[in-house]
Motif scaffolding. Structure first.
Motif: not given
Lengths: 10, 212
Positions: A4-10
């Motif tokens: 999840v952390k890896r894809h927490d950016e826009l």
């Protein structure tokens, strides 16, 4: 790096 | 969230708003590459597939909805509402030369060989080259309207600020995503010559006119 952390950016 | 990423997202937001204002006020899409906007729509659609499955924050969801909504609205303005002002002769970049290699690379180089992960990787790689049709169009027309230059400056700054965000997150959280960083570096490098033109010309009130 946990998933999840890896894809927490826009 | 950190200041670099917030500034980056605001810069991205500003770029999209500048583009929409330019189109709405001048009622023209002259000088804007529809192909780049289609690539950006593909990037956002591929990257935000998890919009309904994984909730990060209100901010994250709102920004994703806004980005997807405005990019499709931009495409509507270019190819329908202001179609008469769309300069398709100069918007002639062969996007298949981008999509195919990027699609292949996403299959070969990714964090995990899973559908959503490959699609996410594809969106990261595609975003790094999505501006090429627009830069190509400017090099063909030999000039860019000042408002279009501001749009490109804000758009280029967004990923440059994300690079700072990744440096900060590496030292502050030990977070590091090589794929996003490498693609971000490529994306920012593609803007460098434009940044040079912008700073040496537009900041002094001149228009950008490339030696055609």
């Amino acid at each position: 790096v946990e998933k999840v952390k890896r894809h927490d950016e826009l | 969230m950190n200041i670099f990423r917030l500034c980056g997202d605001m810069s991205h937001l500003a770029a999209i708003i500048i583009l929409l204002l330019k189109m709405w006020k001048t009622r023209s899409v002259a000088g804007i590459s529809g192909k780049s906007q289609i690539l950006f729509a593909t990037v956002f659609t591929a990257r935000y597939l998890d919009l309904f499955t994984s909730f990060i924050s209100i901010y994250n969801t709102c920004m994703k909805v806004f980005f997807i909504g405005t990019v499709y609205f931009t495409i509507y303005l270019i190819y329908m509402k202001f179609k008469a002002t769309y300069d398709s002769n100069h918007d002639s970049f062969r996007v298949e030369f981008l999509i195919v290699p990027v699609g292949g690379l996403a299959f070969l180089v990714n964090h995990e060989f899973a559908p959503l992960e490959i699609i996410w990787t594809f969106s990261i790689y595609l975003e790094s080259v999505a501006i090429l049709p627009q830069l190509f169009m400017i090099s063909k027309t030999g000039e860019a309207e000042t408002i279009t230059s501001h749009y490109l400056f804000a758009l280029g700054s967004y990923r440059a600020l994300y690079l700072c965000n990744w440096i900060y997150r590496y030292y502050a959280e030990g977070f590091f995503d090589l794929i996003a960083v490498v693609a971000g570096v490529v994306q920012t490098i593609l803007y460098c010559d434009f940044f040079y033109l912008y700073i040496t010309k537009v900041m002094k009130g001149k228009k950008i006119s490339l030696p055609a």
